[in-house]
Design an enzyme around this catalytic site. Structure first.
Site, PDB file in Angstrom:
ATOM      1  N   GLU A 266       0.816  -1.137  -0.009  1.00 21.83           N
ATOM      2  CA  GLU A 266       0.016  -0.085  -0.028  1.00 21.83           C
ATOM      3  C   GLU A 266       0.858   1.302  -0.039  1.00 21.83           C
ATOM      4  O   GLU A 266       1.553   1.505   0.905  1.00 21.83           O
ATOM      5  CB  GLU A 266      -1.002   0.148   1.069  1.00 21.83           C
ATOM      6  CG  GLU A 266      -1.803   1.278   1.279  1.00 21.83           C
ATOM      7  CD  GLU A 266      -3.128   1.441   2.251  1.00 21.83           C
ATOM      8  OE1 GLU A 266      -2.914   2.384   2.766  1.00 21.83           O
ATOM      9  OE2 GLU A 266      -3.597   0.370   2.439  1.00 21.83           O
ATOM     10  N   CYS A 300      -2.133   8.139   3.702  1.00 26.48           N
ATOM     11  CA  CYS A 300      -2.201   7.732   2.242  1.00 26.48           C
ATOM     12  C   CYS A 300      -3.547   8.105   1.556  1.00 26.48           C
ATOM     13  O   CYS A 300      -3.878   8.335   0.540  1.00 26.48           O
ATOM     14  CB  CYS A 300      -1.819   6.597   1.847  1.00 26.48           C
ATOM     15  SG  CYS A 300      -2.521   5.198   2.915  1.00 26.48           S
TER      16      CYS A 300
END
Length: 529
Positions: A266, A300
């Site tokens: 990720e 994020c």
């Protein structure tokens, strides 16, 4: 400052935020290191002052961690799903019961506000409950179609990968160190975890509570150190789980290619929020603030682009400027602040560089745009920019801070084009008066998750659904079935009954081929899958 929080483990004056060395010794005992290990002093972004001294692991410690984890994994994999569920449910309760201490450590290591720190507590608790209870459904043996109806009986089994290597980041020190480990453990793996040095105490606290909940010794090993230690973890893993920046993620993938092992990554994002012409502007303002400034933008999934339909742009922007300007920012260990600090001087440098570059090149600072050392060494005001162009660093690069550019668009098509105009594809948000319209727009957004009429938390918190990135935002998914199946190997076992697959009873190959052809036609006619 609440009396329930600091008393148990803060011994220096509160303004220094130093952690009791005795408590540190208890926590670091859960990490693999030698008695004479080199010590590293870590600092808290709340003041910039010293927080704790941590022993650093060596590559030999990593090897020892894998040896112990490999031995423990064999027995752990034999445990029933019920046993694993009981451990995860006890862990769930411990996380909620001991959240005051967890929240302190998250804030001390990351600098974020307490409200944003609580998102990590909730995430870990929900993930433990979900995978503890759903693992048997995700991982159970399944019947599959065989070559011949009835005669061929196929079963799909799921086996743990072995020892999973997890390298977790600094921005979500508790959640991202623990939640991936939960799924890997429930699937029957052992784990070797290397948290970021800045996030080590929160990670070790999570490991301590997992062991208090009944997780056997050796099943979850921890090593502490820099990138060399992290690479040593990657080099020995049977599967790798990495969360971090896209440039480092690419290097991780390259380093694993030669061993042909699986991984999930990720990585970064440059996420957009679209305010459609029919949106409820008050709700959109509240949701936009949450999705842009959580953890001071060091997430994020948070948004760095706000895209507004021109029909509501003036009204929305006026409301948003006022709301952002009214945000309370600071570094106290309580729920009084809307946003906390950046995590380090390097993050502050990046944020400052992006804002000043935008200013020089003609962007307008609508609100914010200032470093606030009076509130904390790395505190930066939540900032809104307009007039951002392709020439500016913040147009395409991930700022990873509380800096947001506002863009006007004429219609939905232009909005979707702008949201997708990035190498990243992690998360998107749509505010609209029609959920149906929101779903139609979401299907055109090239991101792994999309939230409609709320912040990123509505997608992140849906643990039963996959979460991850498209394009340069990553590979693989956490959460849902994909989030646990990634830690397993599938195996098909097929038993043939009565007749073999090939010719029998003296039948020639030609006769067998004709018989099989007739059977295939009959199966199609019968609608067989």
């Amino acid at each position: 400052m609440s009396s329930e929080t600091l008393a148990s483990h803060i011994i220096a004056p509160i303004e220094t935020f130093a952690v009791d060395p005795a408590r540190v010794r208890i926590l670091v005992a859960h990490a693999r290191h030698t008695a004479d290990a080199q010590l590293e002093l870590i600092h808290t972004p709340l003041t910039g002052g010293p927080l704790a001294s941590l022993p650093l692991s060596t590559e030999a410690d990593v090897a020892e961690a894998y040896a112990r984890a490999g031995q423990a994994q064999v027995e752990w994999a034999r445990r029933s799903f019920k046993d694993r569920q009981r451990i995860m449910e006890r862990f769930h309760d411990l996380v909620l019961d001991r959240q005051a201490e967890i929240l302190d450590f998250i804030q001390l290591e990351s600098g974020k506000s307490r409200g944003h720190a609580f998102e990590e507590v909730a995430d870990v608790a929900v993930t433990a409950r979900h995978y503890g209870r759903a693992a048997s459904r995700y991982l159970k043996t399944r019947r599959r179609s065989g070559a011949y109806p009835v005669l061929s009986q196929a079963r799909e089994l799921r086996h743990p990968k072995g020892v999973v290597g997890i390298v977790s980041p600094w921005n979500y020190p508790f959640s991202l160190a623990v939640t991936d480990a939960i799924a890997a453990l429930v699937a029957g793996n052992a784990v070797v975890l290397r948290p970021d040095r800045q996030a080590s105490l929160s990670a070790l606290l999570g490991v301590e509570m997992l062991r208090d909940a009944g997780l056997p010794e050796g099943v979850l090993e921890v090593v502490l150190g820099d990138r060399r230690v992290g690479q040593a973890v990657l080099n020995r893993a049977d599967y790798v789980c990495f969360t971090g920046s896209t440039p480092v993620g690419r290097k991780v993938a390259e380093s694993l290619a030669g061993r042909l092992i699986g991984y999930s990554l990720e990585l970064g994002g440059k996420n957009g929020v679209y305010i459609a012409g029919d949106a409820d502007l008050d709700k959109a303002v509240t949701g936009t603030i949450r999705t842009c400034f959580a953890s001071a933008g060091q997430l994020c999934m948070s948004a760095e682009r706000v895209i507004v339909h021109e029909g509501v742009a003036d009204a929305f922007t006026t409301k948003l400027i006022a709301a952002v300007g009214a945000m309370k920012i600071g570094t106290s260990l309580d729920y009084s602040n809307d946003m906390g600090s950046l995590a380090s001087s390097s993050q502050l440098d990046t944020v400052t560089a992006h804002v000043e570059d935008a200013r020089r090149r003609g962007a307008t600072v609508l609100t914010g745009g200032r470093h606030r050392p009076d509130l904390g060494p790395y505190v930066y005001e939540p900032t809104l920019l307009s007039g951002v162009t392709e020439s500016m660093l913040c147009r395409n690069e991930e700022t990873f801070g509380p800096v947001v550019a506002i863009y006007r668009v004429a219609d939905d098509a232009e909005a979707i084009q702008l949201i997708n105009d990035t190498e990243f594809g992690l998360h998107g948000t749509v505010f609209t008066g029609s959920v149906r319209r929101g779903r139609e727009l979401a299907a055109r957004i090239r991101t792994g998750t999309v939230s409609i009429n709320d912040a990123y938390t509505v997608a992140w918190g849906s643990i039963g659904s996959p979460m991850g990135g498209m394009k340069a935002s990553g590979v693989g998914r956490r959460h849902g079935s994909e989030g646990i199946l990634r830690f397993t190997e599938s195996q098909t076992v097929t038993a043939q009954h009565l007749l073999p697959f090939g010719p029998s009873f003296g039948m020639s190959d030609g006769d067998h081929s004709r018989l099989l052809t007739a059977l295939l036609r009959a199966l199609k006619t019968a609608g067989k899958k």
